[in-house]
Structures are given as structure tokens and as C-alpha cells.
Motif scaffolding. Structure first.
Motif, PDB file in Angstrom:
ATOM      1  N   PHE A 120     119.853  80.777 135.931  1.00 22.02           N
ATOM      2  CA  PHE A 120     120.302  82.163 135.726  1.00 22.02           C
ATOM      3  C   PHE A 120     121.203  82.285 134.494  1.00 22.02           C
ATOM      4  N   GLN A 121     121.891  81.219 134.153  1.00 24.13           N
ATOM      5  CA  GLN A 121     122.687  81.199 132.928  1.00 24.13           C
ATOM      6  C   GLN A 121     121.931  80.553 131.766  1.00 24.13           C
ATOM      7  N   ASN A 122     120.782  79.972 132.101  1.00 28.07           N
ATOM      8  CA  ASN A 122     119.946  79.284 131.106  1.00 28.07           C
ATOM      9  C   ASN A 122     120.715  78.165 130.409  1.00 28.07           C
ATOM     10  N   TRP A 123     121.383  77.325 131.232  1.00 26.04           N
ATOM     11  CA  TRP A 123     122.025  76.156 130.663  1.00 26.04           C
ATOM     12  C   TRP A 123     122.022  75.017 131.682  1.00 26.04           C
ATOM     13  N   LEU A 124     122.279  73.840 131.165  1.00 26.44           N
ATOM     14  CA  LEU A 124     122.409  72.648 131.993  1.00 26.44           C
ATOM     15  C   LEU A 124     123.893  72.382 132.189  1.00 26.44           C
ATOM     16  N   VAL A 125     124.341  72.419 133.428  1.00 24.27           N
ATOM     17  CA  VAL A 125     125.750  72.190 133.743  1.00 24.27           C
ATOM     18  C   VAL A 125     126.027  70.690 133.742  1.00 24.27           C
ATOM     19  N   VAL A 126     127.054  70.293 133.021  1.00 20.18           N
ATOM     20  CA  VAL A 126     127.481  68.892 132.963  1.00 20.18           C
ATOM     21  C   VAL A 126     128.855  68.818 133.625  1.00 20.18           C
ATOM     22  N   ASN A 127     128.912  68.279 134.838  1.00 21.14           N
ATOM     23  CA  ASN A 127     130.192  68.127 135.524  1.00 21.14           C
ATOM     24  C   ASN A 127     131.067  67.128 134.771  1.00 21.14           C
ATOM     25  N   THR A 128     132.287  67.544 134.462  1.00 21.49           N
ATOM     26  CA  THR A 128     133.127  66.771 133.540  1.00 21.49           C
ATOM     27  C   THR A 128     134.482  66.451 134.171  1.00 21.49           C
ATOM     28  N   VAL A 129     134.805  65.164 134.177  1.00 18.11           N
ATOM     29  CA  VAL A 129     136.094  64.699 134.668  1.00 18.11           C
ATOM     30  C   VAL A 129     137.056  64.465 133.513  1.00 18.11           C
ATOM     31  N   ASN A 130     136.554  63.901 132.437  1.00 21.54           N
ATOM     32  CA  ASN A 130     137.376  63.540 131.277  1.00 21.54           C
ATOM     33  C   ASN A 130     136.849  64.274 130.045  1.00 21.54           C
ATOM     34  N   TYR A 131     137.520  65.373 129.664  1.00 24.58           N
ATOM     35  CA  TYR A 131     137.043  66.205 128.558  1.00 24.58           C
ATOM     36  C   TYR A 131     137.180  65.517 127.194  1.00 24.58           C
ATOM     37  N   SER A 132     137.952  64.460 127.128  1.00 24.81           N
ATOM     38  CA  SER A 132     138.088  63.754 125.850  1.00 24.81           C
ATOM     39  C   SER A 132     136.783  63.072 125.438  1.00 24.81           C
ATOM     40  N   LYS A 133     135.858  62.930 126.388  1.00 23.03           N
ATOM     41  CA  LYS A 133     134.577  62.284 126.100  1.00 23.03           C
ATOM     42  C   LYS A 133     133.499  63.279 125.665  1.00 23.03           C
ATOM     43  N   VAL A 134     133.776  64.581 125.745  1.00 27.80           N
ATOM     44  CA  VAL A 134     132.756  65.585 125.450  1.00 27.80           C
ATOM     45  C   VAL A 134     132.324  65.526 123.986  1.00 27.80           C
ATOM     46  N   GLU A 135     133.285  65.485 123.070  1.00 31.14           N
ATOM     47  CA  GLU A 135     132.941  65.454 121.642  1.00 31.14           C
ATOM     48  C   GLU A 135     132.145  64.202 121.294  1.00 31.14           C
ATOM     49  N   GLU A 136     132.516  63.084 121.903  1.00 35.29           N
ATOM     50  CA  GLU A 136     131.784  61.831 121.665  1.00 35.29           C
ATOM     51  C   GLU A 136     130.338  61.955 122.146  1.00 35.29           C
ATOM     52  N   LEU A 137     130.182  62.595 123.284  1.00 35.54           N
ATOM     53  CA  LEU A 137     128.831  62.796 123.834  1.00 35.54           C
ATOM     54  C   LEU A 137     128.000  63.705 122.936  1.00 35.54           C
ATOM     55  N   LEU A 138     128.586  64.825 122.515  1.00 30.92           N
ATOM     56  CA  LEU A 138     127.860  65.792 121.682  1.00 30.92           C
ATOM     57  C   LEU A 138     127.531  65.254 120.298  1.00 30.92           C
ATOM     58  N   ALA A 139     128.250  64.239 119.877  1.00 33.35           N
ATOM     59  CA  ALA A 139     128.001  63.670 118.551  1.00 33.35           C
ATOM     60  C   ALA A 139     126.810  62.710 118.541  1.00 33.35           C
ATOM     61  N   LEU A 140     126.328  62.325 119.701  1.00 32.15           N
ATOM     62  CA  LEU A 140     125.189  61.406 119.751  1.00 32.15           C
ATOM     63  C   LEU A 140     123.949  62.080 119.173  1.00 32.15           C
ATOM     64  N   PRO A 141     123.170  61.370 118.357  1.00 31.53           N
ATOM     65  CA  PRO A 141     121.982  61.976 117.725  1.00 31.53           C
ATOM     66  C   PRO A 141     120.984  62.542 118.736  1.00 31.53           C
ATOM     67  N   ASP A 142     120.856  61.912 119.907  1.00 34.08           N
ATOM     68  CA  ASP A 142     119.900  62.395 120.913  1.00 34.08           C
ATOM     69  C   ASP A 142     120.379  63.667 121.611  1.00 34.08           C
ATOM     70  N   ILE A 143     121.689  63.917 121.605  1.00 38.22           N
ATOM     71  CA  ILE A 143     122.263  65.042 122.338  1.00 38.22           C
ATOM     72  C   ILE A 143     122.610  66.215 121.420  1.00 38.22           C
ATOM     73  N   SER A 144     122.988  65.929 120.209  1.00 37.77           N
ATOM     74  CA  SER A 144     123.451  66.967 119.284  1.00 37.77           C
ATOM     75  C   SER A 144     122.501  68.166 119.147  1.00 37.77           C
ATOM     76  N   PRO A 145     121.181  67.961 119.089  1.00 41.57           N
ATOM     77  CA  PRO A 145     120.289  69.132 118.939  1.00 41.57           C
ATOM     78  C   PRO A 145     120.294  70.077 120.139  1.00 41.57           C
ATOM     79  N   PHE A 146     120.845  69.616 121.277  1.00 39.90           N
ATOM     80  CA  PHE A 146     120.767  70.408 122.497  1.00 39.90           C
ATOM     81  C   PHE A 146     122.125  70.928 122.966  1.00 39.90           C
ATOM     82  N   LYS A 147     123.135  70.846 122.116  1.00 38.42           N
ATOM     83  CA  LYS A 147     124.487  71.196 122.560  1.00 38.42           C
ATOM     84  C   LYS A 147     124.588  72.651 123.044  1.00 38.42           C
ATOM     85  N   GLN A 148     123.745  73.551 122.507  1.00 44.91           N
ATOM     86  CA  GLN A 148     123.787  74.952 122.936  1.00 44.91           C
ATOM     87  C   GLN A 148     123.256  75.134 124.361  1.00 44.91           C
TER      88      GLN A 148
END
Length: 425
Positions: free
Chosen positions: A76-104
Motif C-alpha cells: 500500500f505504500q509501495n516500499w520494502l520495509v527494513v526493520n532497523t535496530v542500528n541506524y548507523s549501518k543504514v548509510e553503509e548498506l545503501l552505499a553497496l553497489p547492489d543496493i544503491s539503485p533501489f534505495k527509493q
């Protein structure tokens, strides 16, 4: 004249609206949208499933497993929810080449427990359930709730000692509604089959009746065939439809019928021979039964015969999922969790590797076909996923086709080449 003209305009507008606003497709009803929107929404869900398939293995890596609590689709929101415990890891995750194209397509949600912690809780709780001989319960990880769920089916079974000891761990405990019953099951058509008919098409979701004492009615799952042996077919159903004492012989039962005169054949294998798995394989002896790669949806005006094109592993939380069964017919819902464990009402009766859903079903639906719609380009095409094995208010557990086929093939080398019967076979 002006009034007549306005009435004509109004009539045409209402006609156009009624055509536009139809909900014939099962996913239109599930998602609360119009038939014309189903292709767009199914395409959006397929994209989120693709992203989830890329992301999940990365989150299972030691680098991230303690920082994230799993993923689930929010269509209904048209997104994939990522349950997050440690937000300091989010930028590291989004910087990965396999993930970066899908950050939106990603939405990060703050939660308490990582997936690693949830798996540890699950293991601890199931070990406690084993030690206290729990009966009539389903245990699984619900990623959206960020917790382990313990669902009790039967209020008459005393699991007090287990509950008292498990409560400090903080699981979500749910008790089945004792008033569980359907008030709105549609029965529009009668489909009695005469045993003298020349050929009968048996679809997924049709009924199978076991004449063994105390068993009765279950549902057809899927047809199986050999890749290298012609004219040898099998039908899957649930262990609920099996009796360990009497000979088990199965008959065909159509929707909306009490007849069970048309023979199918005997059981050839049941899952408990291999381990804690819920399945029965019926050997089809009656040559008047026509193998089908079709799932029944007779209650609908459209999309009445759904075509099985593949068997795939479903792995995304809150992806859509549907079932067809002889009692409640076709219903759709969502995946709530994976690798669930069911504790039956008999001693040492356990079933493993279950897909947990919120599908609506009743007892005779056990064994019924579980599937999802495969492509926005063909709204009749479906992927087979498994068979219903337990039912309750707002919950159905499913043994996956992957597990069913693995267990059956492991039974004997004669069945090594057995596969799902799909379109094109």
C-alpha cells in the motif's frame, strides 16, 4: 429535453464507473482496488520482491545481521520495509553497489530486535515447547511484529506451565477465537460428478475423500508427474487426510457436493515416514481422471481457471498468497512468516518448515493448493507454492512444494524425477 439529456449523461457515467470499479480478480479484492489496477500493483509487488531477494542475503551477513530485524513488503505504500535496530549501518548498506539503485524502494523502520535475536528467541521458545510437550500451537517469527508469535488453536488443551515459563521472554501470544466460523461462504453452483462420466478434470482445490474410518474430506493440492516416465501421475494432499490403521483409498469430491463415488487411488507415501512433514501422495489409478495444471475458482464470474506455470519458492514477508480448497474455495491473504513449527494435539506430533499466512480456511481445505499470481502480463498465470496443512481463525500454515517434492523424491530413487505438472508439460 435538458433533463432527459442530463439523465442520459448520468446513465452513461454510471455504466462506465461500474465497468471501471469491478473487482473480479482475487487480487483486486485483496488489495481493495479495481480490476484495471491489478497489473500495475502486481508489477509493483514483483519489483519489491526482486529488491527483497537481493537485500535479504546481504542482511544475513555478519556485517548487518545484528543491526537489522528483517524485511517485509508494504504494497500500500509501495516500499520494502527494513526493520532497523542500528541506524548507523543504514548509510553503509545503501552505499553497496547492489543496493544503491533501489534505495527509493526502501523504508527503514525502527525496531527493538535484530533478526539474529529473533532467531535466538525462536530457538529458545521451541526448545521450551518441546520440553513442556506443548499441544495445539503454532510458533513462528513475525517480522512486522518484530517478535516470535505463539498461536494456540485449542482452548481446551492445558499449556499453562509452558505459558508461565515463556511469558518472561515476551513473545506475542494469540488464542484462537472460539466463535470461528464462516457466515459468508458462497455456494452458487452445484458440480456433482457422475462416476460413469468418461473423463473428469480434477483441479487444484477440488475435494479428495478418504474412506478410511474417521478421516473424510480434504482438498487436492497439485498433480505430480515423472519427467521420464509417461502416464504415471500423483496427487498431493495433507496428512490430516491419512489414517495410520486402516487402508487409505481416496475418491474425488467436487465443490458443493457430498458425492465421493469416483475413485482416485491409494496413498503411496506419507511425510511422517521421512520426518516431521505434513503431506500425503496419492497414486492415481483411475484412467478416467484427467491430469490438470489448473486451480479452481468456480465462484468467480471471471478468472475461474488459474493456470499453473511454475513452482517457485516464496520468500518475502507480506507478499500476497492465495489458496483453493473444497470448503472455503479460493481466498487470498499475505505471508506472515517462514520456517514455522506446528505442535499437533497428539504427543510428539510436530511439523517443520511451514509458511505462515493469514489465509482463511476450514478443516476440509487441508491439502488445498497454495499459490501466487505469477505475472502482470497474464492474470490467469500462477506459481505453485505448497499445500494447506493447518487452519485456524486468521491463520493457515503451508507445507511448501519445495519440501513436498524433496521429501517425496527422498523416499525412493524411483521418484527422483518427479516434478510438478505445469502448463507445457
Amino acid at each position: 429535453m435538458r433533463v432527459i439529456y442530463l439523465l442520459i449523461i448520468l446513465f452513461i457515467s454510471l455504466q462506465n464507473y461500474s465497468i471501471y470499479a469491478q473487482q473480479n480478480h482475487p487480487l483486486a479484492k485483496l488489495w481493495g482496488i479495481n480490476d484495471t489496477e491489478v497489473r500495475e500493483w502486481l508489477d509493483a509487488e514483483s519489483h519489491l520482491i526482486l529488491v527483497d531477494g537481493i537485500l535479504r542475503p546481504i542482511l544475513d551477513n555478519n556485517t548487518f545481521s545484528s543491526s537489522f530485524g528483517g524485511t517485509y513488503i508494504d504494497i500500500f505504500q509501495n516500499w520494502l520495509v527494513v526493520n532497523t535496530v542500528n541506524y548507523s549501518k543504514v548509510e553503509e548498506l545503501l552505499a553497496l553497489p547492489d543496493i544503491s539503485p533501489f534505495k527509493q524502494s526502501l523504508h527503514f523502520e525502527n525496531v527493538t530486535y535484530s533478526m539474529k535475536e529473533l532467531k535466538d528467541f525462536f530457538q529458545e521458545i521451541t526448545l521450551m515447547a518441546d520440553s513442556y510437550d506443548v499441544r495445539g500451537a503454532l510458533i513462528y517469527i513475525n517480522v512486522e511484529l518484530n517478535n516470535v508469535v505463539i498461536y494456540f488453536f485449542y482452548s481446551g488443551i492445558d499449556n499453562t506451565e509452558f505459558i508461565d515459563n515463556v511469558v518472561p521472554l515476551g513473545p506475542e501470544i494469540i488464542y484462537a477465537d472460539p466463535q470461528f466460523a464462516s457466515q459468508n461462504i458462497i455456494r452458487p453452483r452445484q458440480r456433482d460428478v457422475n462416476s460413469r462420466n468418461i473423463v473428469v478434470n480434477v483441479f487444484g482445490g477440488d475435494g479428495v475423500y478418504n474412506v478410511a474410518d474417521g478421516v473424510g474430506l480434504c482438498s487436492v493440492g497439485f498433480w505430480l508427474k515423472h519427467q521420464h516416465l509417461q502416464n504415471r501421475f500423483y496427487i498431493t494432499t495433507a496428512l490430516h487426510c491419512y489414517q495410520y490403521v486402516d487402508p487409505n483409498y481416496f475418491y474425488y469430491t467436487p465443490w458443493n457436493s457430498n458425492l465421493h463415488e469416483l475413485a482416485i487411488g491409494p496413498d503411496i507415501y506419507e511425510g511422517r515416514d521421512y520426518g516431521p512433514y505434513d503431506l500425503v501422495i496419492i497414486s492415481v489409478e483411475n484412467e478416467d481422471l484427467n491430469p490438470q495444471f489448473v486451480i479452481r475458482n468456480d465462484d468467480a464470474d471471471q478468472y475461474r481457471e488459474l493456470i499453473i506455470i511454475n513452482d517457485t519458492i516464496i520468500s518475502s514477508n507480506y507478499a500476497h498468497i492465495c489458496k483453493s480448497g473444497v470448503i472455503t474455495h479460493l481466498t487470498c491473504g499475505y505471508v506472515l512468516g517462514f520456517d514455522g513449527m506446528f505442535y499437533g494435539i497428539e504427543e510428539n506430533d510436530r511439523t517443520l518448515e511451514l509458511i505462515i499466512t493469514d489465509l482463511y480456511g476450514l478443516l476440509g481445505d487441508a491439502g488445498g493448493s497454495v499459490f501466487s499470481f505469477a505475472s502482470p502480463n497474464n492474470l490467469l498465470a500462477v506459481n505453485g507454492h505448497g499445500a494447506v496443512v493447518t487452519v485456524g481463525p486468521g491463520i493457515c500454515a503451508v507445507q511448501s512444494l519445495d519440501t513436498i517434492l524433496f521429501v517425496f523424491r527422498s523416499h525412493n530413487e524411483l521418484f527422483d524425477d518427479v516434478v510438478l505438472y505445469v502448463q507445457g508439460e
